[in-house]
Design an enzyme around this catalytic site. Structure first.
Site, PDB file in Angstrom:
ATOM      1  N   ASP A 227       8.707  27.939  -7.631  1.00  0.00           N
ATOM      2  CA  ASP A 227       7.664  27.656  -6.649  1.00  0.00           C
ATOM      3  C   ASP A 227       8.163  26.665  -5.592  1.00  0.00           C
ATOM      4  O   ASP A 227       8.926  25.743  -5.917  1.00  0.00           O
ATOM      5  CB  ASP A 227       6.483  27.027  -7.413  1.00  0.00           C
ATOM      6  CG  ASP A 227       5.334  26.666  -6.512  1.00  0.00           C
ATOM      7  OD1 ASP A 227       4.604  27.587  -6.124  1.00  0.00           O
ATOM      8  OD2 ASP A 227       5.179  25.478  -6.196  1.00  0.00           O
ATOM      9  N   GLU A 296      10.676  31.236  -4.349  1.00  0.00           N
ATOM     10  CA  GLU A 296       9.606  31.415  -3.373  1.00  0.00           C
ATOM     11  C   GLU A 296       9.989  30.615  -2.146  1.00  0.00           C
ATOM     12  O   GLU A 296      10.048  29.391  -2.192  1.00  0.00           O
ATOM     13  CB  GLU A 296       8.263  30.915  -3.891  1.00  0.00           C
ATOM     14  CG  GLU A 296       7.159  31.155  -2.873  1.00  0.00           C
ATOM     15  CD  GLU A 296       6.074  30.105  -2.863  1.00  0.00           C
ATOM     16  OE1 GLU A 296       6.327  28.963  -3.265  1.00  0.00           O
ATOM     17  OE2 GLU A 296       4.949  30.438  -2.463  1.00  0.00           O
TER      18      GLU A 296
HETATM   19  O1  TEU Z   1       3.247  27.909  -2.301  1.00  0.00           O
HETATM   20  C1  TEU Z   1       4.193  27.190  -1.510  1.00  0.00           C
HETATM   21  C2  TEU Z   1       4.220  27.718  -0.110  1.00  0.00           C
HETATM   22  O2  TEU Z   1       5.234  28.224   0.324  1.00  0.00           O
HETATM   23  C3  TEU Z   1       3.015  27.570   0.767  1.00  0.00           C
HETATM   24  O3  TEU Z   1       3.250  28.128   2.048  1.00  0.00           O
HETATM   25  C4  TEU Z   1       1.914  28.321   0.128  1.00  0.00           C
HETATM   26  O4  TEU Z   1       2.149  29.656   0.462  1.00  0.00           O
HETATM   27  C5  TEU Z   1       0.541  27.822   0.468  1.00  0.00           C
HETATM   28  O5  TEU Z   1      -0.191  28.899   0.990  1.00  0.00           O
HETATM   29  C6  TEU Z   1       0.430  26.674   1.456  1.00  0.00           C
HETATM   30  O6  TEU Z   1       0.641  27.159   2.731  1.00  0.00           O
HETATM   31  C7  TEU Z   1       3.369  27.585  -3.675  1.00  0.00           C
HETATM   32  C8  TEU Z   1       2.303  28.359  -4.459  1.00  0.00           C
HETATM   33  O7  TEU Z   1       2.533  29.763  -4.323  1.00  0.00           O
HETATM   34  C9  TEU Z   1       0.944  27.952  -3.933  1.00  0.00           C
HETATM   35  O8  TEU Z   1      -0.088  28.703  -4.592  1.00  0.00           O
HETATM   36  C10 TEU Z   1       0.751  26.469  -4.190  1.00  0.00           C
HETATM   37  O9  TEU Z   1      -0.484  26.035  -3.639  1.00  0.00           O
HETATM   38  C11 TEU Z   1       1.903  25.649  -3.576  1.00  0.00           C
HETATM   39  O10 TEU Z   1       3.179  26.190  -3.879  1.00  0.00           O
HETATM   40  C12 TEU Z   1       1.922  24.235  -4.144  1.00  0.00           C
HETATM   41  O11 TEU Z   1       2.408  24.288  -5.458  1.00  0.00           O
END
Ligand code: TEU
Length: 575
Positions: A227, A296
């Site tokens: 993540d 990610e």
């Molecule tokens: O998301 C991290 C991220 O890249 C963010 O862009 C995310 O897409 C979010 O929409 C904020 O813009 C990861 C997880 O997939 C997300 O669900 C979490 O909220 C976030 O990390 C924090 O752990």
């Protein structure tokens, strides 16, 4: 003589056409290449104990369904102890199962059942931050120096509680620093204030997280989805970031600054490169399959591809970020070629259609869900599906402010939450037309079930002669069994004045052809006589509602393509 000239012309023409189309030899390397990878959002998948929230035993009960769907690997969004302030992405114990999801024994049963069904199990790993309720952060707040060093602290610019150490912004569109009066310092959080960033310059933090990886590897997991990968390290000098001048961005939004000091730094890649080596060592010592490590990252293409330099796999989000429902055949071709031509030879490709953070694929591409599923399944590499997209679930954009759970939405406030909330793509899986869509027997569920579940549900699609789910299932098996998709070459081009996208996958013995009509209201006839294709091909898959007007066998010179349709043909290369 005339005939000779004509055949020479035809050959030259075919050669020119082939050169104008893109083609690439695709070399497969790891188990996840011909994998259908399925994201399970545990809170919304299946509630086995009637508390209105999905759980591990619920997932276990549905693994046979996952297997029957042609899927061979799942990743679970976080299932660890958490106050659930960010849907479990705020972890208070990295090696403990959140009671709301069940117990460690429940997880061990899930893994055992999954492996018995031939399903790989990958966990979501959230290394960038902990919950502010994690004991480490609680001890830091009490002034425990050892644990204070687990996080990023700094004095305010004016050594006070008025001005943070610098201008950094959080991805949740708030300042990235919060002041703690008892410590007279600010702590960094690149996401919510309840998610303090860990300090990876501290070897103890590196060791703690390595131990957490090993804990789950010892439980038999087959890899990790990492993540928030880009945000692990930050500039040690805490320098202010420059403005991005992104259109429409305002000073309180993350996009207002260029994250050159808070994302994609070299030490971050080096850390994940060391995790890749660690996982390989772990697997080799035990003679196990390679463990997946997938990142990610929504960074630039250059920064995304940089993970390959460390033998780490980045998710390919281009079908989320680079194309929309108004994109043309050429836009899609260029996007696909951009990725395939950028990935180093011998490395794995992957195609992500959706996840729990982005509007659902059926909502982004109304009337073209099957086209997107076909693309993800016939392009080389791993196909990545978000649970519910296989039946064409859509976003519920009518979730009330009172029912809204997403912290990103809560921060935006009652007047602006609807446009930014991620809850619409997180509503419970729609299994059937029963109460709560067959997801739960509770009086209320943690998020409301989309009211369209009475007609849009898996059971209805299993009973229908044709459905998105049946198309998905056929494609999933094709993805994993068809030789031309497992190790075939890739070529693509547009025809019919750029209104049709043609994708060819071919191996020695087999060919797969995908045709997509980007005209919403005009059917077309496609003539591929100039292309190196078998003369006769068999219809394998047709987008919903288009099959009735099609023949089972076609001559490549004269392929009928209904309006808005996507068709897949297959053939042995014997003609
Ligand atoms: O998301 C991290 C991220 O890249 C963010 O862009 C995310 O897409 C979010 O929409 C904020 O813009 C990861 C997880 O997939 C997300 O669900 C979490 O909220 C976030 O990390 C924090 O752990």
């Amino acid at each position: 003589m005339q005939t000779a000239i004509m055949s020479l012309t035809t050959s030259l023409c075919a050669l020119l056409l082939l050169l104008s189309s893109s083609s690439a030899e695709i070399f497969n390397k790891s188990w996840w290449n011909s994998t259908v990878f399925y994201q399970v959002y545990p809170k919304s998948f299946y509630d086995s104990n009637g508390d209105g929230v999905g759980d591990l035993n619920g997932i276990t009960l549905k693994l046979q369904y996952v297997k029957n769907s042609g899927i061979n690997a799942i990743w679970l969004s976080p299932i660890f102890s958490s106050p659930m302030a960010d849907g479990g992405y705020d972890i208070s114990n990295f090696t403990e199962i959140a009671p709301i999801f069940g117990t460690l024994e429940d997880f061990e049963k899930l893994v055992m059942r999954a492996h018995k069904l031939g399903l790989k199990v990958v966990l979501d790993f959230v290394p960038n931050h902990t919950s502010d309720q994690h004991p480490w952060f609680q001890k830091a707040l009490q002034g425990d120096e050892k644990y204070k060093e687990y996080y990023i602290w700094a004095d305010g610019k004016n050594k006070d509680d008025k001005t943070p150490p610098n201008n950094w912004l959080s991805l949740f569109n708030i300042p990235a620093w919060t002041y703690v009066p008892s410590l007279k310092q600010w702590y960094l959080h690149q996401f919510g204030t309840i998610q303090p960033d860990l300090n990876y310059s501290n070897p103890e933090v590196v060791e703690e997280m390595r131990n957490a990886l090993k804990f789950w590897l010892d439980k038999g997991v087959d890899g990790f989805r990492v993540d928030s990968a880009p945000y692990i390290f930050e500039d040690k000098e805490l320098r202010d970031e420059p403005r991005s001048y992104a259109p429409d961005s305002t000073p309180d939004q993350y996009t207002y600054l260029e994250p050159i000091y808070t994302a994609d730094l070299k030490p971050t890649y080096e850390l994940f490169g060391s995790w890749r080596k660690y996982l390989d060592g772990y697997a080799d010592e035990r003679n196990l399959d390679q463990k997946m490590l997938v990142m990610e990252t929504y960074s630039s293409l250059e920064h995304t591809l940089e993970y390959y330099d460390y033998d780490v796999l980045p998710f390919n989000f281009l079908f989320i970020t680079n194309v929309t429902n108004s994109s043309t055949a050429t836009d899609f071709k260029n996007t696909i070629d951009l990725w395939i031509n950028s990935v180093p030879y011998g490395k794995s490709n992957n195609w992500v259609l959706g996840n729990h953070d982005r509007p659902r694929v059926a909502s982004r591409f109304p009337g073209r869900l099957d086209q997107m599923t076909m693309l993800s399944m016939i392009l080389p590499g791993m196909a990545v599906t978000y649970n519910g997209d296989e039946i064409g679930m859509v976003d519920d954009r009518n979730i009330s402010w009172a029912d809204t759970q997403d912290p990103l939405a809560r921060i935006a406030g009652k007047d602006h939450y609807a446009a930014i909330s991620r809850d619409p793509e997180r509503t419970p899986f729609q299994w059937s037309a029963e109460e709560n869509a067959g997801f739960s027997t509770a009086n209320s569920t943690w998020l409301p079930v989309n009211p369209n579940y009475k007609t849009l549900n898996l059971q209805a699609e299993e009973r229908s002669y044709q459905s998105h789910y049946k198309i998905y299932k056929t494609l999933a098996y094709l993805h994993r069994k068809e030789p031309a998709l497992i190790q075939g070459s890739y070529a693509s081009f547009t025809t019919n004045n750029g209104t049709v996208l043609d994708v060819i996958r071919s191996s020695d013995a087999r060919t797969v052809l995908l045709l997509i009509n980007f005209e919403d209201d005009i059917s077309q006839t496609v003539d591929l006589s100039d292309y190196n294709l078998p003369a006769i091909m068999k219809l394998k898959v047709a987008s919903l509602g288009s099959r009735s007007s099609l023949k089972e066998w076609v001559d490549k010179k004269n392929i009928y393509l209904p309006e808005k349709a996507a068709l897949i043909y297959t053939s042995f290369n014997i003609q």
